[in-house]
Design an enzyme around this catalytic site. Structure first.
Site, PDB file in Angstrom:
ATOM      1  N   GLU A  45     -35.232 -13.202 -23.653  1.00 32.36           N
ATOM      2  CA  GLU A  45     -36.138 -14.009 -22.474  1.00 32.36           C
ATOM      3  C   GLU A  45     -37.147 -13.689 -21.857  1.00 32.36           C
ATOM      4  O   GLU A  45     -36.738 -12.404 -20.939  1.00 32.36           O
ATOM      5  CB  GLU A  45     -34.477 -14.525 -22.246  1.00 32.36           C
ATOM      6  CG  GLU A  45     -34.967 -15.880 -21.416  1.00 32.36           C
ATOM      7  CD  GLU A  45     -33.630 -17.275 -21.185  1.00 32.36           C
ATOM      8  OE1 GLU A  45     -34.044 -17.831 -21.205  1.00 32.36           O
ATOM      9  OE2 GLU A  45     -32.389 -16.098 -21.278  1.00 32.36           O
ATOM     10  N   LYS A 114     -37.624 -24.025 -24.005  1.00 28.65           N
ATOM     11  CA  LYS A 114     -36.079 -23.812 -24.223  1.00 28.65           C
ATOM     12  C   LYS A 114     -35.424 -25.227 -23.671  1.00 28.65           C
ATOM     13  O   LYS A 114     -35.787 -26.434 -23.283  1.00 28.65           O
ATOM     14  CB  LYS A 114     -35.230 -22.690 -23.131  1.00 28.65           C
ATOM     15  CG  LYS A 114     -34.001 -22.444 -23.241  1.00 28.65           C
ATOM     16  CD  LYS A 114     -33.870 -21.339 -22.240  1.00 28.65           C
ATOM     17  CE  LYS A 114     -32.475 -20.850 -21.980  1.00 28.65           C
ATOM     18  NZ  LYS A 114     -32.025 -20.039 -20.970  1.00 28.65           N
ATOM     19  N   CYS A 175     -31.454 -17.746 -25.987  1.00 25.07           N
ATOM     20  CA  CYS A 175     -30.043 -17.579 -25.181  1.00 25.07           C
ATOM     21  C   CYS A 175     -28.897 -18.558 -25.043  1.00 25.07           C
ATOM     22  O   CYS A 175     -27.874 -18.687 -26.062  1.00 25.07           O
ATOM     23  CB  CYS A 175     -30.646 -17.278 -23.741  1.00 25.07           C
ATOM     24  SG  CYS A 175     -29.670 -16.518 -22.553  1.00 25.07           S
ATOM     25  N   SER A 357     -12.523   8.990   0.160  1.00 22.13           N
ATOM     26  CA  SER A 357     -11.222   8.208   1.076  1.00 22.13           C
ATOM     27  C   SER A 357     -10.049   9.421   0.760  1.00 22.13           C
ATOM     28  O   SER A 357      -8.798   9.973   0.859  1.00 22.13           O
ATOM     29  CB  SER A 357     -10.869   7.039   1.404  1.00 22.13           C
ATOM     30  OG  SER A 357     -10.097   6.111   0.340  1.00 22.13           O
TER      31      SER A 357
END
EC number: 6.3.5.1
Length: 694
Positions: A45, A114, A175, A357
Site C-alpha cells: 500500500e 480505496k 488493506c 541495570s
C-alpha cells in the site's frame, strides 16, 4: 491451454518520502518477479511515497513526487510485459484518495481508489484520504502532463472496477477492505473475479499474524479463488514495524508464505496456480452459484494480455503448504531487532548505548540488540549485499565483514552500569556478566558524586537537606532523592552516547536506548526524564510477562547463562538505601500491584474499553476465587488513581516499538487527557454502591 497463471506478491522495506529509494526497491522487485516468470506484480500500500507520510499527504509535493516516480516506472524497460500494480496518493476532482495504479506496457489500465479506510489504533487514514463511496462506478481521470507524455493517454478509468485479461479476471482490495465486514472480494468473487489482490500497510502486533492469514484463507474458502497479499515491511519512520508476511492463497489454503521478519529490503513471492482449480472448486458450491446469478456486475476494464501461456500443460503449479507461525518469544527476538536495524542504518548513527541495570527490562533490551547482531551476521553469511554495505557504513570500515555477533556487538553496542550507594553488588555483577556474554563494550561508573553535587546545590540554596524515609525523611523527600538519581543517569547516558566513541578514537555518536516496559508506562512507574527518556525504546510496547518469557527464550537459544540470575531476582529500581547491604525496595511493593495484575488492567482499560466501574464489574467475576468484591474495588481504585496521577508522563514517553494493543502511547495510539480529576468521585461512588449491594 492458458490455465497456469504466475503472480508475484512483494514485501518492500519502503521509507516515508524516500522517493529515490522507494523507486529503486519497486524496480528491483519487478525485475525479480519477471525473472521468476510472473506476469502480474503486486506491491504494498502507498509504496511509491511510503505508507507513513502522515501529514505530508497534505502537501502537493508528495503528490507531485509520486507522479514523477510513476513516470519513471512507466518508462522503465523493467515494467514491460508484466502487469504492475503500485500504490500512491491521487487527487481526483480536488479530493485525495489512497489508490492503486495498475499499468501495462506504458499504459495505465485503471486507478482504483480505496473503499474502506483504516481509522483505528495507529491508523488515521480519514485524516488524509476520503473513501471512494461510489460502488461499481467508474469516472474519467485526467492524467497530469508528465504522465500523458509517457503513456499518450489523456484520461484513464478511475473507480471501482475489475480487470478482464485474456484468461482471467482480477479485482483489487486495499488493506482494510479485507478486514471490513462487507469485503469487496465477496461480491467480486460472485461476479466471476478469480484473482483477488490486496496491497497492505499492516504492522506487527504480538500474536496477530495468524489473524491476517486466517482472513486471507477464509476469503477464498467460501467463494473459491486466488488471493494475493503484499505488505510493507520494516520501520518506515515511526513506532511501527510492518511485518511483511506476503502470501498467496487458493481455495482456502496457503500456497506461498513470505517471511514475517527479515533484513531484506526486497522480498518477492511468486506462485504458479491453475485457474481450473478455482473453477472446479466453485462449480460444486451451489449456494455460491445461486448468489452469483443475482449479483450486480462490476465494470470491466479489458486488457489485451494473459497471465498464462498458451502452452502450459507441463508447467508445474504450487501446492498447499502449512503456515509456520513464530512464537511470541521469537516475535520479540526478531521484530524489535529488525526495527532497531532499520532505525540505526537510516539515522546514520554508529550504534547504541544502553544503561544496563542488571534487571529484566534493560537485559531484555540488550538481548534484542544481540539478536539484531545475530540477524546481521546471518544475512551477510547468506550473501545479502545491502546488509553488508549498511554494516560497513555503520562501523566506518569499507572492508569489514560481520561474522561473529559478539564481535559486531562490541563495535556498535555500548552498555553502561551506573552505580550509586543504593546499588547492590549483585546487580553490578549481573550486568557485567551479561555484557561479557553478548560482547558489548561495557562501562562501570558511579553517580554518587553527581547526586551529592545536585543535592548540595539544593541544600546551599534552601538551608535544608532532604533525607530518605529510612533515615526519618518524609515521602516527598524520599521520592525527590530517588528522582535525582534517576535523572542524573539520563544526563550521563546522553553524555556517554555522544562522546564514548570519541574516547575510543572512533567516529559518530550512539543512539540511547530506553527500557521501560508497557506495564510500567501504563502505571506511570518511572521517573519523568530518567533512563526511560531515550531516543528509542524497543520494549516499550511489551509486557513484563512477555519479557520474562523472552529472557527464558534467550537463555535457551543464545546460551546467555547470565540471564538465569537476572530472571530469579525480584525486580527493583535500587533507588532507596540498602538494608544490611541488601536490596529492600521492590517494584511490585512500590507499585502496590503485581505485573500480572497490571497486564490485566491494561487490556481491560484499552482493548475492552473499560472505565473504573466496568473494570470492577468484569474483575469481580474474573477474580471471584481470589478476591472479595471489596478487595477488587480497592485494587481498581488504586490502579485508576495511579494511572491518572501519572498519565502526564506519557506525553514525554520515548518512541517505542508498538507490539501490544493495550499500549498507553500518547502519540497516536491511546488518545486520552493527561490532566485528570484523580478522585474519580462519580465512578468510584458507583463502585462503592455495587460493593454494598453485593
Amino acid at each position: 491451454m492458458g490455465r497456469a497463471v504466475s503472480v508475484a506478491a512483494c514485501a518492500l522495506n519502503q521509507w516515508a518520502l524516500d522517493f529515490e529509494g522507494n523507486l529503486e526497491r519497486i524496480l528491483r522487485s519487478i525485475d525479480i518477479a519477471k525473472s521468476q516468470g510472473a506476469r502480474y506484480r503486486l506491491g504494498p500500500e502507498l509504496e511509491i511515497c511510503g505508507y507513513g507520510c502522515s501529514d505530508h499527504y497534505y502537501e502537493s509535493d508528495t503528490l507531485l513526487h509520486s507522479f514523477q516516480v510513476l513516470a519513471k516506472l512507466l518508462e522503465s524497460p523493467a515494467t514491460q510485459n508484466i502487469i504492475c500494480d503500485v500504490g500512491m496518493p491521487v487527487l481526483h476532482r480536488n479530493v485525495r484518495y489512497n489508490c492503486r495504479v495498475i499499468f501495462l506496457n506504458k499504459k495505465i489500465l485503471l486507478i482504483r481508489p480505496k473503499l474502506s479506510l483504516a481509522n483505528a489504533g495507529n491508523y488515521r487514514e480519514l485524516r488524509w484520504f476520503t473513501p471512494w463511496n461510489k460502488a461499481r462506478h467508474v469516472e474519467e481521470y485526467f492524467l497530469p502532463r508528465i504522465i500523458q507524455e509517457v503513456t499518450g493517454q489523456e484520461t484513464v478509468p478511475f473507480g471501482d472496477a475489475v480487470l478482464a485479461t485474456k484468461d482471467t479476471c482480477l479485482g483489487a482490495e486495499i488493506c482494510e477492505e479485507l478486514w471490513a465486514p462487507n469485503s469487496p472480494h465477496i461480491e467480486m468473487g460472485l461476479d466471476g473475479v478469480e484473482i483477488f489482490t490486496n496491497s497492505s500497510g499492516s504492522h506487527h502486533v504480538l500474536r496477530k499474524a495468524h489473524t491476517r492469514v486466517d482472513l486471507v484463507n477464509s476469503a477464498t474458502a467460501k467463494n473459491g479463488g486466488i488471493y494475493i497479499l503484499a505488505n510493507q515491511k520494516g520501520c518506515d519512520g515511526d513506532r511501527l514495524y510492518y511485518d511483511g508476511c506476503a502470501m498467496i492463497s487458493m481455495n482456502g489454503e496457503t500456497v506461498a508464505q513470505g517471511s514475517q521478519f527479515s533484513l531484506d529490503d526486497v522480498e518477492v513471492l511468486v506462485a504458479t496456480l491453475d485457474l481450473e482449480d478455482v473453477r472446479s472448486y466453485r462449480a460444486e458450491i451451489s449456494s455460491r452459484n445461486l448468489a452469483a446469478s443475482k449479483v450486480n456486475p462490476y465494470p470491466r476494464v479489458k486488457v489485451n494480455f494473459a497471465l498464462s501461456c498458451s502452452d502450459d500443460v507441463a508447467v508445474p503449479t504450487c501446492t498447499p503448504i502449512q503456515w509456520r507461525h513464530h512464537s511470541p518469544e521469537e516475535e520479540i527476538s526478531l521484530g524489535p531487532a529488525c526495527w532497531l536495524w532499520d532505525y540505526l542504518r537510516r539515522s546514520k548513527q554508529a550504534g547504541f548505548l544502553l544503561p544496563l541495570s542488571g534487571g529484566i527490562d534493560s537485559s531484555a533490551t540488550a538481548c534484542i540488540v544481540y539478536s539484531m547482531c545475530h540477524q546481521v551476521c546471518l544475512a551477510v553469511k547468506n550473501g545479502k549485499a545491502d546488509v553488508l554495505a549498511d554494516a560497513r557504513k555503520i562501523v566506518n570500515d569499507e572492508t569489514y565483514v560481520p561474522e561473529d555477533p559478539r564481535e559486531f556487538c562490541k563495535r556498535i553496542f555500548t552498555t553502561c552500569y551506573m552505580a550509586s550507594e543504593n546499588s547492590s553488588q549483585d546487580t553490578c555483577n549481573r550486568a557485567k556478566l551479561l555484557a561479557e556474554q553478548i560482547g558489548s563494550y561495557h562501562i562501570n561508573l558511579n553517580i554518587d558524586a553527581a547526586v551529592k553535587a545536585i543535592v548540595g546545590i539544593f541544600s546551599m540554596v534552601t538551608g535544608r537537606t532532604p533525607r530518605f524515609s529510612v533515615f526519618g525523611g518524609s515521602s516527598r523527600e524520599n521520592l525527590a532523592l530517588q528522582n535525582v538519581q534517576a535523572r542524573i543517569r539520563m544526563v550521563l547516558a546522553y553524555l556517554f552516547a555522544q562522546l564514548t566513541l570519541w574516547t575510543r578514537g572512533m567516529p559518530g555518536g550512539l543512539l540511547v536506548l530506553g527500557s521501560a516496559n508497557v506495564d510500567e508506562s501504563l502505571r506511570g512507574y518511572l521517573t519523568k526524564y530518567d533512563c526511560s527518556s531515550a531516543d528509542i525504546n524497543p520494549i516499550g510496547g511489551i509486557s513484563k510477562t512477555d519479557l520474562k518469557n523472552f529472557i527464558q527464550y534467550c537463555i535457551e537459544n543464545f546460551q546467555l547463562t547470565a540471564l538465569r540470575s537476572i530472571m530469579s531476582a525480584p525486580p527493583t529500581a535500587e533507588l532507596e538505601p540498602l538494608v544490611d547491604g541488601r536490596v529492600a525496595q521492590t517494584d511490585e511493593a512500590d507499585m502496590g500491584m503485581t505485573y500480572a495484575e497490571l497486564s490485566i488492567y491494561g487490556r481491560l482499560r484499552k482493548i475492552a474499553k473499560a472505565g473504573p466501574y466496568s473494570m470492577f464489574c468484569k474483575l469481580i467475576s474474573m477474580w471471584k476465587e481470589i478476591c472479595t468484591p471489596r478487595e477488587v474495588a480497592s485494587k481498581v481504585k488504586h490502579f485508576f488513581r495511579m494511572y491518572s496521577i501519572n498519565r502526564h508522563k506519557m506525553t514525554t514517553l520515548t518512541p517505542s516499538y508498538h507490539a501490544e494493543n493495550y499500549s498507553p502511547d500518547d502519540n497516536r495510539f491511546d488518545l486520552r487527557p493527561f490532566l485528570y480529576n484523580t478522585t474519580w468521585s462519580w465512578q468510584f461512588r458507583c463502585i462503592d454502591e455495587q460493593v454494598n449491594a453485593l
